[in-house]
Design an enzyme around this catalytic site. Structure first.
Site, mmCIF file in Angstrom:
data_model
loop_
_atom_site.group_PDB
_atom_site.id
_atom_site.type_symbol
_atom_site.label_atom_id
_atom_site.label_comp_id
_atom_site.label_asym_id
_atom_site.label_seq_id
_atom_site.Cartn_x
_atom_site.Cartn_y
_atom_site.Cartn_z
ATOM 1 N N HIS A 93 -25.621 -41.558 -18.057
ATOM 2 C CA HIS A 93 -26.551 -40.463 -18.355
ATOM 3 C C HIS A 93 -25.804 -39.136 -18.241
ATOM 4 O O HIS A 93 -24.882 -38.983 -17.444
ATOM 5 C CB HIS A 93 -27.755 -40.496 -17.390
ATOM 6 N N GLU A 141 -28.408 -38.222 -26.708
ATOM 7 C CA GLU A 141 -29.111 -37.058 -26.133
ATOM 8 C C GLU A 141 -28.176 -35.849 -26.100
ATOM 9 O O GLU A 141 -27.268 -35.810 -25.255
ATOM 10 C CB GLU A 141 -29.523 -37.337 -24.679
HETATM 11 O O1 G3P Z 1 -33.110 -39.296 -19.686
HETATM 12 C C1 G3P Z 1 -33.920 -38.513 -20.482
HETATM 13 C C2 G3P Z 1 -33.491 -37.116 -20.507
HETATM 14 O O2 G3P Z 1 -32.205 -36.784 -20.235
HETATM 15 C C3 G3P Z 1 -34.200 -36.222 -21.436
HETATM 16 O O3 G3P Z 1 -34.835 -35.347 -20.584
HETATM 17 O O4 G3P Z 1 -36.534 -33.800 -19.872
HETATM 18 O O5 G3P Z 1 -35.439 -33.523 -22.089
HETATM 19 O O6 G3P Z 1 -37.037 -35.398 -21.734
HETATM 20 P P1 G3P Z 1 -36.021 -34.456 -21.109
#
Ligand code: G3P
Length: 224
Positions: A93, A141
């Protein structure tokens, strides 16, 4: 694992510590059973065992270390999370990065132990490298959008679409998730339209005034 999946990472937010983590897990379970949508959770590691005893939705660890059981004070093992009834783990992560050799080894050991591997990546080239290791899922992400108000599906739809395309060419069995800023059913729907098999999200649920309402809306976006 059934897809589309909505994977809620509880992170270490104050809003989910102690009994509140279990409360949110139960809401996720309830919305999942009423809608039929796979809502899976990654509670705080300290609560894994406690929460997995009490809910029947799939539970993931937020992290594991590349270490076997034995001497390793403070580390988390795959054997430990399996014993706590987790079905798999997030790996690499953005808030807990690993070396590439450790990512490869953890994916292989997940396979041996029958655990699901969800590897987080930040760019198409990192996704490409990780696809060579054949994890169960790659969750792309962009770090700059994590915790923000704009969903990756609006801010950078290209990264989702191109990750899907690139991974399909290298390792067609690897499923793609996307995350960062995902907040509602519209974002989930768009993620699926872009070729993802679901979303990985956190603050949109953990910090919501009414998490049930948000989860119901997210689930709607995952329904055909
Ligand atoms: O693991 C999910 C994350 O990193 C995304 O976070 O708060 O943008 O949904 P968020």
């Amino acid at each position: 694992m059934k897809t589309p999946i909505i994977l809620v990472n509880f992170k270490i937010y104050n809003e989910i510590s102690g009994a509140r983590g279990l409360e949110l897990a139960k809401i996720c379970e309830d919305v999942s059973s009423k809608t039929g949508v796979n809502i899976s959770i990654a509670p705080q590691i300290i609560d894994l065992s406690y929460i997995s005893e009490k809910v029947s939705i799939p539970i993931f660890s937020q992290h594991v270390d590349n270490i076997k059981p034995g001497s390793g004070t403070g580390k988390t093992t795959l054997e430990g999370i399996k014993a706590a009834k987790a079905v798999g783990t997030l790996i690499n992560h953005s808030e807990n990065r690993l070396k590439i050799a450790d990512i490869d080894s953890i994916i292989n050991r997940c396979r041996e132990l029958g655990l699901i591997s969800v590897v987080c990546t930040n760019t198409i080239s990192v996704s490409k490298a990780v696809a060579m290791f054949n994890p169960t899922f790659i969750a792309v992400e962009p770090p700059e959008l994590i915790g923000g108000d704009i969903s990756v599906t609006d801010a950078d739809p290209g990264i989702v679409k191109n990750t899907v395309k690139t991974i399909r060419d290298i390792a067609p069995d690897v499923k793609v998730l996307c995350g960062a800023g995902v907040k509602n059913g519209k974002d989930v729907k768009k993620a699926i339209e872009l070729g993802a098999e679901g979303v990985l999200l956190a603050s949109g649920v953990t910090k919501a005034k009414n998490p049930r309402e948000v989860l119901e809306d997210l689930a709607k976006g995952a329904m055909k």
